[in-house]
Design an enzyme around this catalytic site. Structure first.
Site, PDB file in Angstrom:
ATOM      1  N   ARG A  89       0.731  -1.261  -0.034  1.00  0.00           N
ATOM      2  CA  ARG A  89       0.080  -0.073   0.106  1.00  0.00           C
ATOM      3  C   ARG A  89       0.865   1.308  -0.130  1.00  0.00           C
ATOM      4  O   ARG A  89       0.714   2.069  -0.947  1.00  0.00           O
ATOM      5  CB  ARG A  89      -0.721   0.074   1.199  1.00  0.00           C
ATOM      6  CG  ARG A  89      -2.265   0.359   0.962  1.00  0.00           C
ATOM      7  CD  ARG A  89      -3.283  -0.209   1.739  1.00  0.00           C
ATOM      8  NE  ARG A  89      -2.945  -1.701   2.061  1.00  0.00           N
ATOM      9  CZ  ARG A  89      -3.179  -2.735   1.492  1.00  0.00           C
ATOM     10  NH1 ARG A  89      -4.219  -2.415   0.699  1.00  0.00           N
ATOM     11  NH2 ARG A  89      -2.898  -3.860   1.736  1.00  0.00           N
ATOM     12  N   THR A  90       1.767   1.218   1.068  1.00  0.00           N
ATOM     13  CA  THR A  90       2.495   2.670   1.012  1.00  0.00           C
ATOM     14  C   THR A  90       3.354   2.942  -0.108  1.00  0.00           C
ATOM     15  O   THR A  90       3.520   3.910  -0.667  1.00  0.00           O
ATOM     16  CB  THR A  90       3.448   2.625   2.417  1.00  0.00           C
ATOM     17  OG1 THR A  90       2.547   2.282   3.423  1.00  0.00           O
ATOM     18  CG2 THR A  90       4.175   3.880   2.437  1.00  0.00           C
ATOM     19  N   ARG A 121      11.293   3.181   3.567  1.00  0.00           N
ATOM     20  CA  ARG A 121      10.604   2.157   4.713  1.00  0.00           C
ATOM     21  C   ARG A 121      11.738   1.231   5.263  1.00  0.00           C
ATOM     22  O   ARG A 121      12.582   0.793   4.266  1.00  0.00           O
ATOM     23  CB  ARG A 121       9.540   1.201   4.172  1.00  0.00           C
ATOM     24  CG  ARG A 121       9.208   0.362   5.017  1.00  0.00           C
ATOM     25  CD  ARG A 121       7.884  -0.358   4.941  1.00  0.00           C
ATOM     26  NE  ARG A 121       6.781   0.474   5.136  1.00  0.00           N
ATOM     27  CZ  ARG A 121       5.587   0.007   5.048  1.00  0.00           C
ATOM     28  NH1 ARG A 121       5.313  -1.151   4.843  1.00  0.00           N
ATOM     29  NH2 ARG A 121       4.584   1.198   5.207  1.00  0.00           N
TER      30      ARG A 121
END
Lengths: 142, 311
Positions: free
Chosen positions: B55-56, B105
């Protein structure tokens, strides 16, 4: 009674909580320095009941910050010509770097070890420090 | 203060006013996306994903592509120089020359902050371990703003993994700054919010916090119910995960006593903590939330790059 003579010139680390003297002696690497030093343990004390004392016959460049972290009750006496010329009271440092590691196993500083986290004292009365990277609290233990 | 060239590591790197600027611009883009289709033409977003993300990562990529920019990066640390033992510092020193803005991330907490210290371009934290996830917070805030019309005077319940849930940590931290907020923290005792976070929030903000292990008790009072997944990947011990994974399941019948205008949010992906019958309830806004996440990221990228003036 055991007698240890006073020193003419040097540093006396006094009012160490009884039992912490040996670890402080080791932490300061006094066993490795080229100067006479002595650790006195379980010395009777009016203030503490019993205390430990360290005497060093030299003016070493000691980082007193770490002593504040270990035991803020400690007093440092600087001796010249048999007299105390300076007395330092220690305080718990508000910011420390390089004295301990972050206890959080998921913190980046545990793997990218070229980084030194800065720790900030948290005002909760527990001597806990917040890591500047992961924000976890670490309590310094001797 | 201008947002141009700034890093976003922690949700509170942004003041409330700056947060509002991003939300307002995000909603403006949401309403007229075509007006912004070329604003990032010639700009490159570097995506440094050291940990799996759907998603991110895709939300960021979609955001940049919808702005007319391009993307490069990696989505798996095993296919990058990291596998060869390269430090974060060295990776960033090189990649900040290849891109105009970076998103990272990383499974290690504090890694994006470390990276930002070596980056000459804006670096965005796309989630670091169980620590923070500030752009999910912007996603949550734009959703609340869109459906509630405000970000204050709210009773917000967080349910599930509050210990490792970085989306919870970031949203809680950000919402604590708004007036008249109260929080209900619903979790098994093993997954309560980290002590350091609770300590920080209570010390710095005048908020009410109730901790409970019951999903039903406070249901009638809740304005926002923020559900989270028990994250298998954060456990060192499989047995512990299995014990806790089904702790809270929100089904439609549990919403009977809830306010009619309550919002059910979730950072996604869900496993089984929200039953599929809740998808049919108008209060379930988690898919709209994921959609709004693209627009708020478009706003963030545009403002950090300085290609759009704030509203």
């Amino acid at each position: 009674m055991l007698k240890v003579t006073s020193i003419q010139k040097g540093i006396v680390i006094d009012h160490i909580t009884c039992g912490k003297g040996l670890k402080i002696f080791q932490k300061l690497n006094l066993d490795k320095i080229d100067a006479p030093s002595v650790l006195l343990m379980k010395v009777p004390s009016e203030k503490l009941g019993k205390k430990d004392i360290i005497k060093i016959q030299d003016h070493l460049d000691i980082d007193f910050t770490i002593l504040g972290l270990i035991d803020p009750n400690i007093t440092i006496n600087i001796i010249e010509n048999d007299k105390i010329v300076e007395k330092k009271d220690l305080k718990i440092p508000k910011q420390v770097t390089g004295m301990f590691k972050c206890k959080n196993p998921r913190c980046i500083t545990t793997v990218d070890d070229y980084v030194e986290p800065e720790f900030t004292l948290v005002p909760n009365g527990k001597i806990q420090y917040r890591c500047s990277y992961c924000e976890e609290l670490t309590e310094y233990r001797l | 203060m201008s947002l141009i060239g700034r890093h976003l590591i922690d949700p509170n790197d942004l003041t409330l006013e700056e947060t509002q600027q991003i939300i307002d611009l995000g909603l403006k883009i949401y309403k007229n996306p075509a007006d912004y289709a070329d604003v990032c033409k010639g700009k490159i977003l570097g995506t440094l994903f050291y940990e799996p993300s759907t998603r991110t990562r895709l939300s960021f990529e979609s955001a940049m592509l919808r702005l007319g920019g391009t993307i490069l990066g990696f989505s798996d640390a095993n296919t990058s120089a990291v596998k060869k033992g390269e430090s974060i510092a060295d990776t960033i020193r090189v990649l900040d020359d290849y891109a105009d803005i970076l998103v990272m991330r990383h499974p290690r907490e504090g890694a994006p902050k470390l990276a930002s210290q070596y980056s000459t371009v804006s670096l965005i934290n796309g989630g670091d371990g169980g620590h923070q996830h500030p752009t999910q917070t912007l996603t949550d805030l734009i959703t609340i703003q869109n459906y509630k019309g405000k970000l204050e005077n709210l009773k917000v319940a967080f349910c599930g993994d509050l210990l490792f849930g970085r989306t919870v940590h970031s949203l809680l931290k950000s919402l604590s700054r708004y007036p008249n907020m109260s929080f209900i923290l619903i979790s098994p005792p093993e997954l309560k919010i980290p002590y350091h976070l609770k300590d920080e929030i209570l010390h710095n903000h005048n908020v009410e916090i109730i901790e409970t292990n019951s999903l039903e008790t406070y249901m009638p009072e809740i304005d926002i119910l923020y559900m989270t997944r028990i994250q298998k990947e954060r456990f060192f011990n499989e047995e512990e995960y299995v014990k806790l994974k089904d702790s809270f399941i929100l089904s439609r019948d549990k919403l009977e006593n809830a306010k009619k205008d309550m919002l059910v949010l979730h950072p996604l992906p869900r496993v089984n903590e929200i039953s599929y019958d809740v998808d049919l309830d108008p209060r379930g806004k988690y898919f709209e939330q994921a959609k709004l996440g693209v627009y708020v990221r478009m706003a963030l990228i545009s403002l950090l790059l300085g290609v759009i003036e704030p509203c």
